[in-house]
Scaffold this motif. Structure first.
Motif, mmCIF file in Angstrom:
data_model
loop_
_atom_site.group_PDB
_atom_site.id
_atom_site.type_symbol
_atom_site.label_atom_id
_atom_site.label_comp_id
_atom_site.label_asym_id
_atom_site.label_seq_id
_atom_site.Cartn_x
_atom_site.Cartn_y
_atom_site.Cartn_z
ATOM 1 N N ARG A 242 -4.618 10.792 22.670
ATOM 2 C CA ARG A 242 -5.574 11.128 22.590
ATOM 3 C C ARG A 242 -6.297 9.679 22.003
ATOM 4 N N ASP A 243 -7.895 10.031 22.681
ATOM 5 C CA ASP A 243 -8.440 8.964 22.401
ATOM 6 C C ASP A 243 -8.553 8.534 20.586
ATOM 7 N N ILE A 244 -8.157 7.544 20.046
ATOM 8 C CA ILE A 244 -8.213 7.480 18.851
ATOM 9 C C ILE A 244 -9.718 6.558 18.019
ATOM 10 N N SER A 245 -10.680 6.385 19.406
ATOM 11 C CA SER A 245 -11.866 5.053 19.509
ATOM 12 C C SER A 245 -12.912 6.096 18.255
ATOM 13 N N PRO A 246 -13.902 5.695 17.950
ATOM 14 C CA PRO A 246 -13.273 4.110 17.179
ATOM 15 C C PRO A 246 -12.692 4.110 16.394
ATOM 16 N N ALA A 247 -11.524 3.224 16.167
ATOM 17 C CA ALA A 247 -10.838 3.757 15.271
ATOM 18 C C ALA A 247 -11.035 2.214 13.890
ATOM 19 N N ILE A 248 -10.763 2.700 12.466
ATOM 20 C CA ILE A 248 -11.086 2.090 11.269
ATOM 21 C C ILE A 248 -9.266 1.534 10.809
ATOM 22 N N PHE A 249 -9.300 0.013 10.871
ATOM 23 C CA PHE A 249 -7.535 -0.099 10.087
ATOM 24 C C PHE A 249 -7.439 -0.467 8.503
ATOM 25 N N ILE A 250 -7.672 0.394 7.853
ATOM 26 C CA ILE A 250 -7.496 -0.557 6.856
ATOM 27 C C ILE A 250 -6.022 -0.210 5.904
ATOM 28 N N GLY A 251 -5.011 -0.802 6.172
ATOM 29 C CA GLY A 251 -4.254 -0.920 6.213
ATOM 30 C C GLY A 251 -4.001 -2.280 5.316
ATOM 31 N N ASN A 252 -4.867 -3.444 5.631
ATOM 32 C CA ASN A 252 -4.882 -4.498 4.378
ATOM 33 C C ASN A 252 -6.080 -4.429 3.512
ATOM 34 N N LEU A 253 -6.917 -3.426 3.647
ATOM 35 C CA LEU A 253 -7.987 -3.508 1.971
ATOM 36 C C LEU A 253 -6.624 -3.199 0.668
ATOM 37 N N ASP A 254 -7.204 -5.028 0.531
ATOM 38 C CA ASP A 254 -6.726 -5.035 -1.044
ATOM 39 C C ASP A 254 -7.013 -3.822 -2.492
ATOM 40 N N GLY A 255 -8.167 -3.935 -1.660
ATOM 41 C CA GLY A 255 -8.823 -2.666 -3.284
ATOM 42 C C GLY A 255 -8.210 -1.477 -2.535
ATOM 43 N N LEU A 256 -7.681 -1.000 -1.710
ATOM 44 C CA LEU A 256 -7.433 0.132 -1.757
ATOM 45 C C LEU A 256 -5.568 0.233 -1.653
ATOM 46 N N CYS A 257 -4.899 -0.716 -2.542
ATOM 47 C CA CYS A 257 -3.839 -1.415 -1.962
ATOM 48 C C CYS A 257 -3.253 -1.793 -3.725
ATOM 49 N N THR A 258 -3.691 -0.988 -4.633
ATOM 50 C CA THR A 258 -3.537 -1.297 -5.676
ATOM 51 C C THR A 258 -3.152 0.138 -6.458
ATOM 52 N N ILE A 259 -1.734 -0.222 -7.424
ATOM 53 C CA ILE A 259 -1.519 0.847 -8.362
ATOM 54 C C ILE A 259 -1.440 0.069 -9.760
ATOM 55 N N SER A 260 -2.165 1.137 -10.203
ATOM 56 C CA SER A 260 -2.364 1.176 -11.969
ATOM 57 C C SER A 260 -1.888 2.078 -12.591
ATOM 58 N N GLU A 261 -1.520 1.766 -13.978
ATOM 59 C CA GLU A 261 -1.584 3.198 -15.045
ATOM 60 C C GLU A 261 -2.611 3.006 -16.119
ATOM 61 N N ASP A 262 -2.921 3.982 -16.380
ATOM 62 C CA ASP A 262 -3.627 3.704 -17.265
ATOM 63 C C ASP A 262 -3.751 4.993 -18.058
ATOM 64 N N LYS A 263 -3.348 4.971 -19.300
ATOM 65 C CA LYS A 263 -3.190 6.653 -20.627
ATOM 66 C C LYS A 263 -2.372 7.921 -20.142
ATOM 67 N N GLY A 264 -1.264 7.186 -19.873
ATOM 68 C CA GLY A 264 -0.427 8.251 -19.307
ATOM 69 C C GLY A 264 -0.304 8.481 -17.476
ATOM 70 N N VAL A 265 -1.556 7.772 -16.848
ATOM 71 C CA VAL A 265 -1.837 8.579 -15.505
ATOM 72 C C VAL A 265 -1.866 7.301 -14.515
ATOM 73 N N ILE A 266 -0.963 6.911 -13.338
ATOM 74 C CA ILE A 266 -0.918 6.415 -12.454
ATOM 75 C C ILE A 266 -1.824 6.634 -11.415
ATOM 76 N N SER A 267 -2.663 5.677 -10.998
ATOM 77 C CA SER A 267 -3.220 6.130 -9.994
ATOM 78 C C SER A 267 -3.252 4.839 -8.686
ATOM 79 N N ILE A 268 -2.855 5.850 -7.220
ATOM 80 C CA ILE A 268 -2.019 5.071 -6.192
ATOM 81 C C ILE A 268 -2.636 4.907 -5.665
#
Lengths: 493, 783
Positions: A242-268
């Motif tokens: 399949r043609d995937i162009s244009p492709a946006i690679f987001i695997g390295n975005l620090d802002g999307l790679c956080t995992i945190s917990e607040d008031k009993g809710v884990i945000s991934i």
């Protein structure tokens, strides 16, 4: 927003050398590039779909914990996703004078290779493991090798080798450890905060500078293919061309790679991989640990993201049913606008999700079950590990003081065109005593909720029967029985 | 291995002789990624790449084939169709002319190659292939043999009947009798390196082909037919395969032929490497079988007569289905004496890919049928299946005639099983499992011990020959070549050990070289477990010829009797003096002694009359037994192999390390065949399990949790095989049967072991759960 600078080339380190590429097709795989462009042919193609591990290489990336090396499948890893990383192939392992690396010597001495074609992949997986653990347990080795198929040895010799690597050398003295500081410095120098843009039209790829930049780019180019871990998109290319162009690679975005917990809710964050999420989730929601250990192989878990597993809307994705049963919510973002919806409403129909053009999954929020609740998830496959779900059931239950069912959410994968709640079953349980009699009555309700398909993974009859029986298993495991309720590979740690 | 060390002239033993544990000769290259497979070779400049265009119909005539978009696609140089085959459009290995290189007007299975795109890059070839517009007129098709009548429907090759005694009467007159049917699934080879061929055109009609094949001579012949040129124009070479398992015995022909045709046509090197899906769709697999059986027996569980029908899904052409289904019959006795037996094969035509060789070559299917019969009898008389097994074993001096009238002269199964029963604590664990099951509601355990007897030799007698080429160079180093191919099984190192032993030189003095039709001609496939037996003998013969000449030379030169020339480690004692091997070789060279020899071997004693169903097809038998314990989840059918113990016979092993590897690997592969490896065709006749995402071979975490593998240290081949060793390629594969039977035992526990579970293979979790449900219902109905 600060002005984003744009760079028209990507940079990474291959073994010892810096690589700068100004021409990279969005669908170019790391494996083809290694073999065809660089003539590094120690890395093999066995399946081109991330299932056999013959193409395993290590990718070192900078994360919060410093430089981390992980095994990945080069066959479905796109070159465009490697900006700012250190790619290590089997050719990098031998010492300067040609002596074998401890991992290699152990494999030789214990007869760990026969035809040898899968062997470089095994060596790389074991190398990745050895750097993390000098004395791994059987369970740890088997887990590290879930993504490596060998058809000759029956694995026994490889296991023997894996147990003795440390007697051949210490990971601390390994070149990758010794050069850690220098490599880190080189990688840091590559991270210039720029957006990478290469090519135009069918050759266009973008590596956004950060999450805001990603949101802006996607808003402008809503038809772009978002590539996170590429464990799914990789196959669109290698299998379906399949043609995937244009492709946006987001695997390295620090802002999307956080995992945190607040008031009993884990945000991934949507870019968090299974591996990165494992320790938090397995600690806070223990039932998810064994499930995560059975998603893909190690290489896939190192690449694949929970956000991607949700976003692609597959009816056999392994994370949506348990997250639905836990009552998770999903944050979607378009440009600067965000909305948060119950995860279960995201899945509308087969191949159709509640996602607008230009919108992306940003994070999933998972409530940690309270102490007195019961939660379990069970996956049924033909082969225990590294197999795609035939049926998967997730169960969340709270009992009232009188032992009746106060709250219940049951969700399944593999049983319908989307991950789906067993609402009739839930209804039959609600308010009733949590007993075998109630469960047996409720089991009859499955036929109302699900009309599963027959395919190569299982027949409709088996899916229906096994799915129903999982409720009985859930009852047994929540009722304090001391009998074994399922077969297990290793005693619980 | 990197530096050429001087040999030790004082050693008491050579380094690396026979009966020593040697590493695989390429192990250090495997681990460092420097072992060269065909796709790793540097391509000649201008190399073109091929991709097969596969049929999208299951059985149809092609009404039109519009390849114009393919031809004009980026990078495409040519598109080959049946018309482009200059010689014969046929690659039928047995000469039945039923297997075209490219389908011509008619397709007989979904995925049959109909054209081949040749392009500048592999990716361009793959992309262009999808642009073809082919129209079909569909014909009725059949993919499942369950829908066929083995006695009436179309066969791809003549069936075989074996009979001894009057089975029908024996069954009729037996105190008890029963009938049943078993479905045994096929198996994908899943060699990690898929098929590949690279053809390099030479001058005149010449072409050199690098082919991932177990049978270079056959590739040579097939290519010569397809090109319409003599065999002497074709050279086929293979250094190593990334796994074969039978899947590269005949199935490489197609890729080699197409690469050669394109290479000659365009005067450029051509490489064809199908992707994994195409490889799995377009090449053959292990035959699946439906076995009908009827057995007569007494109340003690003694079998009195057996009748078998082995119906096999052969696919659209014969390929090797004749000998494969024959071998199923040759093993329908496994280790058991059938007092009266009648067994037939039905190699059925189906609209599926043509099934082919796979480790065991039909033998394991025959043995699974035999073991089912034993299970049935055991349940019928209410005894432990192991007791019934032992009761029916072949005798050593009587009760030892096979259904094909060969006398079993080397039977050791009683001792093998007795020792394993002891070492695996069978009786104690049987009791423990009963106690466990009584107290466990959902999880049930099962235990089984199954034996193996495997006949060694090609049943086509003429294949039992081999050649080798041995050169000794003036520095004393040895160049070894033979007709066997290396696919990971350690053949090269074993044969090199034989040559090192013969010359009494260290193993590192022997250079193992790529198999090529140019050095050793007219070879047999490396198959039927015969690699070391045949090529070891041929190489030994070659070495002996040279040694004889060296002995004659030394005796004459130093004026000593011949028996005073002794080959000691890395040196030769001539009378009272010792001369380094290399020095003696140098002296012989100066005296113009020929230091090269072509070795040859043919297996003695064997003969086979297929029309009569009588003879001695096997030189000897290899034996083994395995004992497995499983736990089964009766809610889902999921299971785990808790423990397996194996005791296996390799005669006097040439290399125990290699043999143990073969046994461990063979067992796991056999277990995979009988458990999770399921081939699944949809209603349209399409194979849907054509990649590792859907076809599940065992992982490290599927190994038995406890896995004890022992080589019996006491057997030796009763015949003078190479250093009295026994073949080890195929015999361990059916050891996996113990897992199937342990699963059956666990399933049986839900009905108090009163009903035979009749578990089909592969016993996937689904198959296990459905059997549990059936038994529960039958038990309820019977209660």
């Amino acid at each position: 927003m600060a002005k984003i600078s744009i760079r028209n080339e990507m940079r990474f380190i291959l073994n010892g050398r810096d690589v700068v590429l100004s021409s990279v097709a969005p669908d170019a795989t790391l494996l083809d590039w290694l073999r065809l462009d660089r003539s590094l042919r120690g890395t093999k193609e066995g399946c081109a779909e991330g299932d056999c591990g013959a193409c395993t290489v290590l990718v070192g990336k900078l994360s919060a914990g410093g430089l981390v090396y992980e095994s990945v499948n080069a066959c479905i890893r796109f070159l465009g996703s490697l900006d700012g990383t250190h790619v290590v192939t089997v050719e990098h392992l031998r010492g300067a004078s040609g002596q074998l690396h401890p991992v290699q010597q152990a494999m030789v001495d214990f007869h760990g290779s026969q035809c040898g074609f899968c062997t470089p992949g095994f060596v790389m997986s074991l190398y990745g493991l050895w750097m993390q653990s000098s004395d791994p347990s059987n369970a740890a080795i088997e887990k590290a090798l879930q993504g490596n198929l060998c058809r000759c040895t029956g694995y026994e010799a490889i296991m023997r080798a894996a147990h003795t690597i440390s007697s051949y050398g210490k990971a601390a003295k390994d070149p990758l450890a010794a050069e850690r500081k220098a490599i880190t410095a080189r990688l840091e120098a590559m991270h210039d905060g720029a957006r990478v843009e290469i090519g135009t039209g069918k050759t266009r790829l973008v590596v956004p500078a950060n999450v805001d930049d990603f949101a802006a780019v996607l808003d402008k180019e809503p038809g772009a293919t978002i590539v996170a871990g590429s464990t799914d998109v990789g196959l669109w290319v290698t299998k379906h061309m399949r043609d995937i162009s244009p492709a946006i690679f987001i695997g390295n975005l620090d802002g999307l790679c956080t995992i945190s917990e607040d008031k009993g809710v884990i945000s991934i964050g949507a870019g968090v991989t299974y591996t990165e999420a494992f320790s938090t989730l397995a600690e806070r929601i223990p039932a998810l640990g064994p499930l995560f250990d059975r998603i893909g192989g190690e290489q896939v878990r190192n690449m694949g993201t929970i956000g991607g597993n949700i976003a692609n809307g597959s009816p056999i994705g392994d994370t949506p049913p348990p997250l639905i049963a836990l009552g998770a919510r999903l944050t979607l973002r378009k440009g600067k606008k965000r909305r948060t919806i119950p995860l279960e409403t995201f899945f509308i129909a087969y191949g159709k999700q509640d996602r607008l053009s230009g919108e992306f999954v940003e994070a999933v929020h998972v409530p940690v079950p309270a102490k007195d609740t019961k939660f379990a998830v069970h996956k049924i496959t033909k082969r225990r590990d590294e197999d795609i779900t035939a049926a998967l059931g997730a169960f969340f239950l709270t009992l009232a003081k009188d032992g009746t069912v106060e709250e219940v959410r049951i969700a399944y994968g593999g049983m319908a065109a989307t991950p789906k709640r067993a609402s009739s079953v839930e209804k039959a349980l609600l308010g009733k005593p949590w007993t075998e009699q109630t469960v047996e009555t409720a089991m009859a309700e499955y036929a109302r909720d699900f009309t599963p398909l027959t395919d190569m993974r299982a027949s409709a009859e088996y899916r229906a029967l096994a799915a129903r029986n999982l409720l009985l298993r859930f009852l047994a495991e929540t009722s304090g029985t001391r009998e074994p309720i399922q077969v297990s590979r290793h005693e619980a740690a | 291995m990197n530096k050429h060390a001087a040999p030790n002239l004082k050693a008491e033993k050579i380094a690396g002789g026979v009966a020593t544990d040697q590493r695989h000769d390429s192990a250090h290259k495997h681990v460092s990624g420097t072992a060269v497979y065909i796709d790793d070779m540097p391509e000649p400049a201008g190399t073109l790449h091929g991709c097969l265009g596969l049929s999208a119909a299951t059985h149809a005539t092609i009404t039109s084939m519009d390849l114009s978009a393919v031809r004009t696609a980026l990078g495409v140089v040519d598109v080959l169709t049946a018309n482009d085959v200059p010689g014969e459009n046929d690659i039928s290995p047995t000469g039945r002319h039923d297997e075209p290189v490219l389908a011509d007007g008619k397709v007989q299975f979904y995925g049959q190659p109909i054209f081949c795109v040749i392009a500048e890059t592999r990716e361009q070839a793959r992309r262009a292939t999808r642009l073809a517009k082919v129209e079909y007129k569909e014909l009725p098709f059949v993919t499942d043999i369950g829908a066929l009548d083995p006695k009436r429907d179309k066969l791809v090759t003549p069936p075989l009947t074996l009979k001894r005694g009057d089975a029908a009467t024996a069954i009729r007159q037996a105190p008890r009798r029963l009938k049943g049917k078993m479905r045994i699934g096929g198996q994908e080879h899943f060699y990690l390196e898929g098929h590949i061929a690279m053809a390099i055109p030479g001058e005149d009609q010449d072409v050199t082909i690098y082919s991932s094949t177990q049978h270079p001579s056959e590739v040579q012949h097939m290519v010569s037919h397809a090109l319409g040129v003599p065999s002497n124009a074709i050279t086929v070479e293979i250094r190593r395969m990334g796994g074969g398992f039978g899947g590269k015995e005949t199935q490489g022909n197609q890729f080699a032929a197409l690469a050669a045709i394109a290479a000659k046509k365009h005067h450029r090197a051509v490489k064809i490497r199908p992707d994994r899906d195409d490889d799995m769709i377009a090449t053959g697999k292990r035959h699946d079988f439906l076995v009908d059986y009827e057995v007569g027996f007494d109340d003690e569980g003694n079998v009195l007569g057996v009748d078998f029908m082995f119906a096999a899904r052969c696919g659209f052409s014969s390929d090797l289905s004749g000998p494969v289904t024959d071998r199923a019959l040759f093993h329908c006795d496994n280790t058991y004496f059938w007092p009266a037996v009648h067994a037939q094969s039905a190699p059925l035509y189906t609209n599926t890919v043509s099934n082919t060789a796979f480790r065991g070559f039909g033998g394991p299917q025959g043995m699974v049928g035999a073991e089912r019969v034993i299970d049935e009898v055991a349940f019928a008389v209410g005894k432990d299946p192991l007791e019934i097994r032992k009761k029916n074993f072949y005798g050593t001096s009587d009760r030892n005639i096979t259904p094909y009238h060969q006398t079993v002269e080397d039977n050791i199964i009683q001792r093998i099983v007795a020792e394993l029963e002891q070492s695996a604590s069978y009786a104690r664990r049987r009791r423990e499992i009963a106690a466990f099951n009584a107290n466990s509601r959902f999880i049930k355990r099962g235990l089984a011990l199954t034996p193996v007897k495997f006949g060694i030799s090609f049943t086509a007698t003429h294949y039992n020959q081999a050649g080798a080429l041995v050169h000794v160079y003036t520095d004393g180093s040895v160049h070894l070549n033979h007709g066997g191919t290396e696919m990971g099984q350690g053949l090269y190192v074993k044969v090199a050990q034989v040559v090192a032993e013969e010359f009494q030189i260290d193993l590192d003095q022997v250079k193992i070289t790529a198999t090529t039709t140019g050095k050793v001609p007219n070879t047999s496939a490396t198959a039927a477990s015969s690699g070391s037996d045949l090529n070891g003998m041929a190489a030994q013969n070659g070495a002996r010829q040279i040694k004889d000449r060296l002995t004659d030379f030394a005796a004459e030169k130093y004026q000593v009797p011949r028996d005073q020339v002794l080959f000691l480690p890395n040196r030769v004692r001539v009378g009272n003096q010792e001369i380094a091997f290399a020095d003696l070789v140098k002296q012989a060279y100066m005296a113009r002694i020929q230091l090269s020899a072509a070795g040859f071997y043919k297996t003695p004693k064997i003969h086979w009359n297929r029309d009569k169903g009588e003879g001695r097809p096997f030189y000897y038998f290899a034996y083994g037994a395995s004992c497995s314990e499983v736990s089964v989840d009766t809610l889902t059918g999921e299971y785990m192999v808790e423990r397996t113990d194996i005791l296996h016979d390799c005669g006097r092993s040439l290399n125990r390390a290699i043999d143990i590897g073969q046994i461990e690997g063979g067992f796991i592969q056999g277990m995979g065949w009988l458990t999770t490896e399921e081939l699944w065709w949809d209603a349209k006749g399409r194979l849907r399990t054509h990649a590792p995402s859907t076809y599940k071979i065992p992982l490290a975490s599927d190994r038995p949790k406890i896995f004890n593998v022992t080589l019996a240290d006491w057997p030796e081949a009763s015949e003078p095989t190479i250093h009295r060793s026994k073949a080890v390629g195929e015999p361990p594969f059916p050891l996996g049967m113990s897992v199937l039977h342990a699963l059956s035992d666990a399933v049986a526990s839900v009905a108090d072991h009163k009903i035979c579970p009749r578990l089909d293979a592969p016993a996937t979790p689904e198959c296990v759960l459905m059997a549990i449900e059936r038994l529960k219902k039958e038990a309820e109905a019977g209660a």
